[in-house]
Design a protein around this motif. Structure first.
Motif, PDB file in Angstrom:
ATOM      1  N   VAL A  93       0.817  -1.214  -0.062  1.00 15.00           N
ATOM      2  CA  VAL A  93      -0.018  -0.009  -0.096  1.00 15.00           C
ATOM      3  C   VAL A  93       1.065   1.350   0.007  1.00 15.00           C
ATOM      4  O   VAL A  93       1.735   1.374   0.843  1.00 15.00           O
ATOM      5  N   TYR A  94       0.504   2.134  -0.826  1.00 16.70           N
ATOM      6  CA  TYR A  94       1.341   3.396  -0.944  1.00 16.70           C
ATOM      7  C   TYR A  94       0.282   4.536  -0.676  1.00 16.70           C
ATOM      8  O   TYR A  94      -0.935   4.384  -1.434  1.00 16.70           O
ATOM      9  N   ALA A  95       0.665   5.420  -0.018  1.00 20.66           N
ATOM     10  CA  ALA A  95      -0.251   6.655   0.410  1.00 20.66           C
ATOM     11  C   ALA A  95       0.047   7.765   0.879  1.00 20.66           C
ATOM     12  O   ALA A  95       1.320   7.910   1.380  1.00 20.66           O
ATOM     13  N   PRO A 107      -2.970  10.716  -6.443  1.00 22.03           N
ATOM     14  CA  PRO A 107      -3.373   9.484  -5.691  1.00 22.03           C
ATOM     15  C   PRO A 107      -3.389   9.923  -4.148  1.00 22.03           C
ATOM     16  O   PRO A 107      -2.511  10.549  -3.612  1.00 22.03           O
ATOM     17  N   ILE A 108      -4.297   9.398  -3.502  1.00 22.67           N
ATOM     18  CA  ILE A 108      -4.333   9.329  -2.170  1.00 22.67           C
ATOM     19  C   ILE A 108      -3.847   8.223  -1.697  1.00 22.67           C
ATOM     20  O   ILE A 108      -3.189   8.015  -0.678  1.00 22.67           O
ATOM     21  N   LEU A 109      -4.272   6.953  -2.164  1.00 21.34           N
ATOM     22  CA  LEU A 109      -3.784   5.656  -1.630  1.00 21.34           C
ATOM     23  C   LEU A 109      -3.744   4.783  -2.897  1.00 21.34           C
ATOM     24  O   LEU A 109      -4.749   4.857  -3.929  1.00 21.34           O
ATOM     25  N   GLU A 110      -2.790   3.914  -2.961  1.00 20.52           N
ATOM     26  CA  GLU A 110      -2.783   2.914  -4.207  1.00 20.52           C
ATOM     27  C   GLU A 110      -2.543   1.662  -3.622  1.00 20.52           C
ATOM     28  O   GLU A 110      -1.502   1.675  -2.690  1.00 20.52           O
ATOM     29  N   ILE A 111      -2.868   0.806  -4.238  1.00 18.35           N
ATOM     30  CA  ILE A 111      -2.700  -0.690  -3.553  1.00 18.35           C
ATOM     31  C   ILE A 111      -2.113  -1.573  -4.939  1.00 18.35           C
ATOM     32  O   ILE A 111      -2.650  -1.648  -5.826  1.00 18.35           O
ATOM     33  N   LYS A 112      -1.107  -2.391  -4.800  1.00 21.46           N
ATOM     34  CA  LYS A 112      -0.465  -2.865  -5.611  1.00 21.46           C
ATOM     35  C   LYS A 112      -0.478  -4.582  -5.027  1.00 21.46           C
ATOM     36  O   LYS A 112       0.145  -4.641  -3.715  1.00 21.46           O
ATOM     37  N   ALA A 113      -0.911  -5.246  -5.717  1.00 25.40           N
ATOM     38  CA  ALA A 113      -1.127  -6.519  -5.110  1.00 25.40           C
ATOM     39  C   ALA A 113      -1.984  -7.454  -6.275  1.00 25.40           C
ATOM     40  O   ALA A 113      -2.204  -7.098  -7.193  1.00 25.40           O
ATOM     41  N   PRO A 114      -1.906  -8.593  -6.257  1.00 26.63           N
ATOM     42  CA  PRO A 114      -2.453  -9.461  -7.187  1.00 26.63           C
ATOM     43  C   PRO A 114      -3.820  -9.022  -7.533  1.00 26.63           C
ATOM     44  O   PRO A 114      -4.713  -8.625  -6.507  1.00 26.63           O
ATOM     45  N   ILE A 115      -4.234  -9.184  -8.827  1.00 29.27           N
ATOM     46  CA  ILE A 115      -5.530  -8.301  -9.010  1.00 29.27           C
ATOM     47  C   ILE A 115      -6.791  -8.752  -8.235  1.00 29.27           C
ATOM     48  O   ILE A 115      -7.606  -7.916  -7.996  1.00 29.27           O
ATOM     49  N   ILE A 116      -6.702 -10.270  -8.080  1.00 27.66           N
ATOM     50  CA  ILE A 116      -8.017 -10.164  -7.335  1.00 27.66           C
ATOM     51  C   ILE A 116      -8.432  -9.621  -5.904  1.00 27.66           C
ATOM     52  O   ILE A 116      -9.390  -9.321  -5.493  1.00 27.66           O
ATOM     53  N   LEU A 377       5.639  12.770  -1.724  1.00 29.70           N
ATOM     54  CA  LEU A 377       4.723  12.661  -0.655  1.00 29.70           C
ATOM     55  C   LEU A 377       4.105  11.256  -0.321  1.00 29.70           C
ATOM     56  O   LEU A 377       3.430  11.207   0.630  1.00 29.70           O
ATOM     57  N   ILE A 378       4.152  10.567  -1.236  1.00 32.56           N
ATOM     58  CA  ILE A 378       3.405   9.168  -1.209  1.00 32.56           C
ATOM     59  C   ILE A 378       4.634   8.342  -0.505  1.00 32.56           C
ATOM     60  O   ILE A 378       5.757   8.253  -0.923  1.00 32.56           O
ATOM     61  N   ILE A 379       4.127   7.758   0.546  1.00 32.46           N
ATOM     62  CA  ILE A 379       5.142   6.784   1.180  1.00 32.46           C
ATOM     63  C   ILE A 379       4.593   5.261   1.272  1.00 32.46           C
ATOM     64  O   ILE A 379       3.301   5.137   0.899  1.00 32.46           O
ATOM     65  N   LYS A 380       5.260   4.224   1.293  1.00 33.95           N
ATOM     66  CA  LYS A 380       5.066   3.004   1.163  1.00 33.95           C
ATOM     67  C   LYS A 380       4.536   2.536   2.721  1.00 33.95           C
ATOM     68  O   LYS A 380       5.195   2.423   3.616  1.00 33.95           O
ATOM     69  N   VAL A 381       3.289   2.234   2.742  1.00 31.67           N
ATOM     70  CA  VAL A 381       2.521   1.986   4.119  1.00 31.67           C
ATOM     71  C   VAL A 381       2.619   0.560   4.518  1.00 31.67           C
ATOM     72  O   VAL A 381       2.864   0.464   5.545  1.00 31.67           O
ATOM     73  N   MET A 382       2.225  -0.409   3.627  1.00 32.51           N
ATOM     74  CA  MET A 382       2.395  -1.589   3.944  1.00 32.51           C
ATOM     75  C   MET A 382       3.191  -2.352   2.783  1.00 32.51           C
ATOM     76  O   MET A 382       2.986  -2.081   1.660  1.00 32.51           O
ATOM     77  N   GLU A 383       3.864  -3.585   3.270  1.00 28.66           N
ATOM     78  CA  GLU A 383       4.705  -4.075   2.178  1.00 28.66           C
ATOM     79  C   GLU A 383       4.312  -5.640   2.414  1.00 28.66           C
ATOM     80  O   GLU A 383       4.393  -6.159   3.775  1.00 28.66           O
TER      81      GLU A 383
END
Lengths: 438, 438
Positions: A93-95, A107-116, A377-383
């Motif tokens: 998660v980037y936000a 962007p306020i929040l972006e999620i990078k993950a398997p599409i499902i 401004l966008i930081i990596k919030v979850m990995e």
């Protein structure tokens, strides 16, 4: 019942997810949450809601009850339901940090993950980010015109549901308000709670003076509500109490909840001062918002504090944001759509903000990995599904951030109406090239 | 976490409650919930939210955690906290059945109980009755102009929080909508859920046709979204699919979510018909509300169904009600307040409705025990803290009631704007006498 479950989802996310599952399509995707257009009278927004999204993602898990319900719909295959049962959030998660000022298309929040996984988060993410961002922004507008006066959230009763009541208390606190009347919000978020009396307390006593006396004997520093019957008799009863109690009188304020509060408070102030009650503050409530408070502050009306309710908590002039959650990348490839008036720009993004003389000058939206000068401004919030240290801030840190952000905002953007000069949000050269080529 | 707890309360209710407790004031009170003024463009409202209030009252209990938190505030005495810990709702509830049409000043829900209990219910009762009544009314307006077209709730993502998303799905179903996209709402309320695909599904496939083909092989009767890239190419891809599948083609509809849906759907209808796809329906979504749908229906635009989202779920034109919860009786004595523009009328009340030629003619608000001709609308829902048999209706019964109520509403009240002729709501002679004497 806990309603913060992955089943708070639009059905189409599940039908698409089953599609991907059966087609063996589960590559890494990026979905971006952003606001397409700022609402009426807004020149900026304040990011809020990240903490809840993170907590939702950390606990993402369909219960067996949920799975049973999905099975009962007759549209999902057993192998997909088995897959769902084991599904956890494993993405990044980037936000923007909560409390950060932002603008259209950023962007306020972006999620990078398997599409499902990405697909199933849309409803929750939008629901929470919209509500909390809308309210943090409304709160900041209110606090910025209130100057140094106290502002308290009285809105829960007219919030759209329980969740909104709680999230509003948090967003308003972040935005600079001093307290909330909602006790549960006080407990959950550890924010100050406040409140004294309503008209009903006065009404069950034989008369207003007796009610004031009884209440102040229990709560000596309280605020008395003076408009149950006649506001001028109300203030006389306060004065009578001060005479009766003498040195023991320590009422801190009176509250007015009806009528023309501007005219009335001027008169009440004079009456209180004539009686030597200089330290008794005037608190106003009833249909207050930033427009009304601006008027009060401009005319220097002797009101020392505000209780804001309905118009604040439903963000009455702008009760929604044009916020979306859109696929922008799949397996490293940029994705976009061209729908009329609803087109999107591909790729995971970053935002750079440039400062000039202590004020924000302009923002540049870039592709995430592009290196531009300045601090992103966008930081990596979850990995890999786990919260990173320090990525979610304490409430008071966010509150301080909002204060600082507003101090760095160009003055024209702080107006309650649309500024003629729009804050410049540009695209980096590479993104601009892609954008114009579409 | 379950947020439906008695701690969802404004602090002043607890400070007043402690006041009553320490003063030994705990006589029987009546609090009345009503709307002071109908909002913009509303000629009636539809009562909704009773089921949740009843369930809240049946389970009313502070947890020991709640009590610990209250203790930590340092304003409550131990004997009061001990009292709160044991407190349950033991009173009576009187209300309009859900789905009943009502007007200004008419009681929606009245609670008769020891005053400490009554006082602590204000925030929850108002929060839920306002939200659900506002949305049932919005839904009824939308359904009444949609004629026989399908209407589906797509709003959850832009609702004000999770609770609002769920309650909206229920209120909209009651109001006549056919389904919701919110899966959790489907599970909780046992209402139909619906949804097929979003743009992202199209985007992760190599092209739109492949996406349509893949999706329809899994869901043969689905609705395809045709505006990801170019809406006319989109419809051609549907036609291409119909040719490829031949007899096996059973797509039921296409959805348009952008652009000028009126013009586009006329053209799309012609294109589909020319290809012999008469049975493929056109579904529209995007910024729809009763005003836009009225226009579509009036022009006989070939749209067969609507997905309503943001503007419906935030009740955009009227995002709150002027709803209050006021003391009207204490120990059998009528209670009122005179606050400017916010005065109240004493005593527990009843409403009688009179019918003429199958249409509602006028209402009379009376004192509860006054006997007037005709059938009273307010029923006793709870007695001594217990739900009475048959007092809370099944969802489908409420849905049928709304339909019937709307059919009996004078036509001028069904207009989307304010009717010049206001529905007559009178006071009984005894109540009128009391009212004018104040």
């Amino acid at each position: 019942m806990d309603i913060s479950t992955p089943l708070f989802v639009d059905l189409y996310e599940l039908t698409m997810a089953q599609g991907y599952f059966l087609e063996n399509l589960n590559g890494e995707a990026v979905f971006s949450t952003f606001v397409r257009k700022l609402p009426i009278n807004r020149n900026f927004l304040i990011a809020c809601g990240l903490a809840d999204v993170v907590s939702f993602l950390e606990n993402f898990k369909f219960s067996s009850d949920d799975i049973d319900y999905l099975k009962s719909l007759g549209i999902f295959k057993d192998e997909f339901l088995d897959f769902l049962k084991e599904l956890r959030f494993t993405g990044d998660v980037y936000a923007l940090r909560e409390g950060t000022v932002f603008f259209e298309n950023e962007p306020i929040l972006e999620i990078k993950a398997p599409i499902i996984q990405c697909q199933l988060l849309e409803t929750y993410v939008l629901n929470q980010i919209q509500l909390q961002t809308m309210l943090a922004t409304k709160g900041a507008r209110i606090c910025s015109v209130s100057q140094d006066r106290n502002v308290v959230d009285f809105g829960s009763r007219r919030a759209h549901g329980l969740d909104a009541g709680l999230k509003a208390a948090r967003a308003f606190y972040i935005s600079g308000m001093n307290a909330t009347s909602n006790v549960l919000a006080g407990k959950i978020y550890n924010i100050p709670v406040t409140g004294t009396m309503a008209h009903s307390y006065i009404q069950v006593h034989s008369n207003e003076f007796d009610a004031f006396e009884a209440f102040s004997s229990i709560y000596p520093d309280t605020v008395l509500l003076i408009d149950t019957y006649d506001i001028y008799e109300g203030v006389e009863n306060v004065i009578k109490l001060s005479k009766k109690l003498g040195d023991k009188f320590s009422i801190t304020g009176i509250r007015i909840d009806s009528g023309d509060i501007i005219t009335t408070s001027k008169e009440i102030r004079k009456i209180l001062d004539r009686a030597g009650l200089y330290s008794v503050k005037i608190i106003a409530s009833g249909s207050l918002d930033e427009y009304k408070i601006y008027e009060i502050a401009k005319e220097n009306v002797p009101i020392d504090g505000f209780g804001v309710g309905t118009k604040a908590i439903v963000s009455e002039d702008a009760p929604f944001l044009d916020i979306v959650y859109k696929l922008t990348e799949y397996k490293g490839e940029g994705k976009f759509k061209k729908s009329k008036g609803k087109s999107t720009i591909p790729f995971q993004k970053q935002v750079y903000r440039y400062i000039d003389g202590g004020k924000y000058r302009e923002d540049v939206i870039s592709i995430y990995n592009e290196v531009l000068p300045g601090d992103p401004l966008i930081i990596k919030v979850m990995e890999n599904g786990r919260l990173r240290d320090g990525a979610v801030d304490e409430l008071d840190v966010i509150r301080e951030r909002v204060k600082k952000e507003l101090s760095m905002l160009p003055d024209n953007l702080k107006k309650l109406q649309k500024s003629e000069v729009v804050y410049p949000v540009k695209f980096s050269p590479s993104l601009e090239k892609i954008r114009t080529s579409l």
